[in-house]
Write an enzyme that holds these catalytic residues in place. Structure first.
Site, mmCIF file in Angstrom:
data_model
loop_
_atom_site.group_PDB
_atom_site.id
_atom_site.type_symbol
_atom_site.label_atom_id
_atom_site.label_comp_id
_atom_site.label_asym_id
_atom_site.label_seq_id
_atom_site.Cartn_x
_atom_site.Cartn_y
_atom_site.Cartn_z
ATOM 1 N N CYS A 38 -5.199 -7.728 5.009
ATOM 2 C CA CYS A 38 -4.716 -6.895 3.905
ATOM 3 C C CYS A 38 -5.231 -5.466 4.016
ATOM 4 C CB CYS A 38 -5.191 -7.462 2.559
ATOM 5 S SG CYS A 38 -4.825 -9.204 2.271
ATOM 6 N N CYS A 42 -5.642 -4.265 -1.776
ATOM 7 C CA CYS A 42 -4.819 -5.433 -2.104
ATOM 8 C C CYS A 42 -5.304 -6.110 -3.386
ATOM 9 C CB CYS A 42 -4.840 -6.436 -0.956
ATOM 10 S SG CYS A 42 -3.741 -7.850 -1.229
ATOM 11 N N CYS A 69 -0.359 -9.564 5.104
ATOM 12 C CA CYS A 69 -0.205 -10.000 3.712
ATOM 13 C C CYS A 69 1.174 -9.604 3.197
ATOM 14 C CB CYS A 69 -1.287 -9.349 2.855
ATOM 15 S SG CYS A 69 -1.130 -9.663 1.078
ATOM 16 N N CYS A 72 0.606 -6.902 -0.092
ATOM 17 C CA CYS A 72 0.253 -5.481 0.025
ATOM 18 C C CYS A 72 0.863 -4.793 1.245
ATOM 19 C CB CYS A 72 -1.266 -5.313 0.050
ATOM 20 S SG CYS A 72 -2.069 -5.956 1.551
#
Length: 352
Positions: A38, A42, A69, A72
């Protein structure tokens, strides 16, 4: 956990803990228990510190086996560091060659980025620990796995992933998967994995084995976390709790605490380079350590320090393959897949 040496771990963790948007583009973080990476800001549930690794760019996280991810979208963040920005751009450019098994792309990189091709290759290798060609091969394996999971035929998956023929699909793809492509396509269906999760001084230790040998040894916060990690890798395999594997856990603990012999058969598939590294790790005497550079020298590849670090990070058999005995050149304890605190504890126990 593996962390790029140019990053300050504490600064990175502080940014993640605060979900600091100002640090987006400075680095990405990955979580071992979810397999996801991420951006610092995030909004997902904050992970435990011991399960987190930091990388300079998305390509480095993906090279270590993590996926972006979906919340995000870290790959959409422009990296700030010029070198990281260039390497990330090269990695994205290379993705176009995954489905072309005959591509010769080194010269094309020089043209695309306005640098000497060898310079681009050195920059890329220094940042990610692999050459552009090796990076494309890793992407091909990831795509092959993804295609197999969709339920299509093995041959179709191999052709879409760029293997080019049925023979290359079964030869190259099978080695990368650690089982037949057909079995992997079925999520491990038809494969029986015995396992046990037992409390030790290092946390819950998971030991898992096929009929050929130990396929995983991991250290987790609790039994649920350990079982989730196993199910994620083989969602359709027959997982059987097996108290007989308690003896393996006892052997490993005795090896840490008393130096008892550790002789277990392994069933872990990897690249030839990874095995070279892992065999070198197994020759490091208990109570001693080596730097990543020293391991690279030992296997006859003195410029492959980052690739050695990557091989250590991909080790799925904690302690049996003793990647905890590899430290930074300055003597500091670097990242560890199962958490730096555990690495320090294991090393301390072995020195006693």
């Amino acid at each position: 956990m593996k962390t790029t040496k140019t990053l300050n771990v504490e600064t990175c963790w502080d940014a993640v803990a605060r979900r600091d948007k100002a640090q987006d583009g400075a680095f990405v973080y990955a979580v071992e228990t979810t397999g996801v990476y991420c951006r610092p800001s995030c909004a997902s549930r904050q992970p435990k510190r011991e399960n987190v690794a930091f990388f300079e760019m998305p390509a480095a996280a993906e090279q270590a086996g993590y996926r972006a991810c979906k919340r995000c979208h870290p790959r959409e963040t422009e990296m700030r560091d010029p070198r990281a920005k260039l390497v990330q751009a090269v990695a994205e450019h290379l993705a176009a060659y995954v489905d072309d098994p005959e591509a010769t792309f080194l010269a094309a990189l020089g043209t695309a980025f306005g640098y000497d091709p060898q310079h681009v290759q050195r920059l890329f290798r220094d940042a990610l620990g692999v050459t552009p060609k090796q990076y494309v091969e890793a992407l091909r394996v990831q795509q092959f796995k993804a295609e197999l999971r969709t339920g299509g035929t093995v041959l179709d998956a191999g052709l879409k992933a760029g293997y080019g023929s049925a023979s290359r699909t079964y030869e190259s793809g099978g080695k990368a998967l650690g089982m037949s492509p057909a079995a992997y396509r079925r999520g491990g269906e038809g494969v029986t994995v015995h396992y046990t999760a037992a409390q030790t001084r290092l946390g819950v230790m998971l030991a898992a084995a096929t009929e050929k040998g130990i396929c995983a040894v991991g250290l987790y916060g609790d039994e649920s976390e350990a079982e989730t990690a196993l199910k994620t890798e083989f969602p359709r395999a027959e997982l059987r709790a097996d108290a007989a594997l308690q003896s393996v856990v006892e052997q490993i603990v005795a090896h840490i605490e008393h130096g008892a012999a550790l002789e277990v058969a392994l069933d872990i598939q990897a690249t030839a380079f990874q095995w070279r590294v892992w065999r070198a790790l197994q020759t490091i005497p208990r109570g001693e350590t080596r730097s990543y550079a020293q391991v690279a020298e030992a296997i006859g590849a003195p410029t492959a320090t980052r690739a050695v670090a990557s091989a250590c990070a991909s080790n799925r058999a904690a302690i049996v393959i003793p990647c905890h005995r590899v430290i930074k050149s300055d003597g500091g304890v670097s990242g560890y897949r199962w958490g730096p605190a555990r690495k320090q504890e294991i090393l301390a126990a072995e020195r006693e």
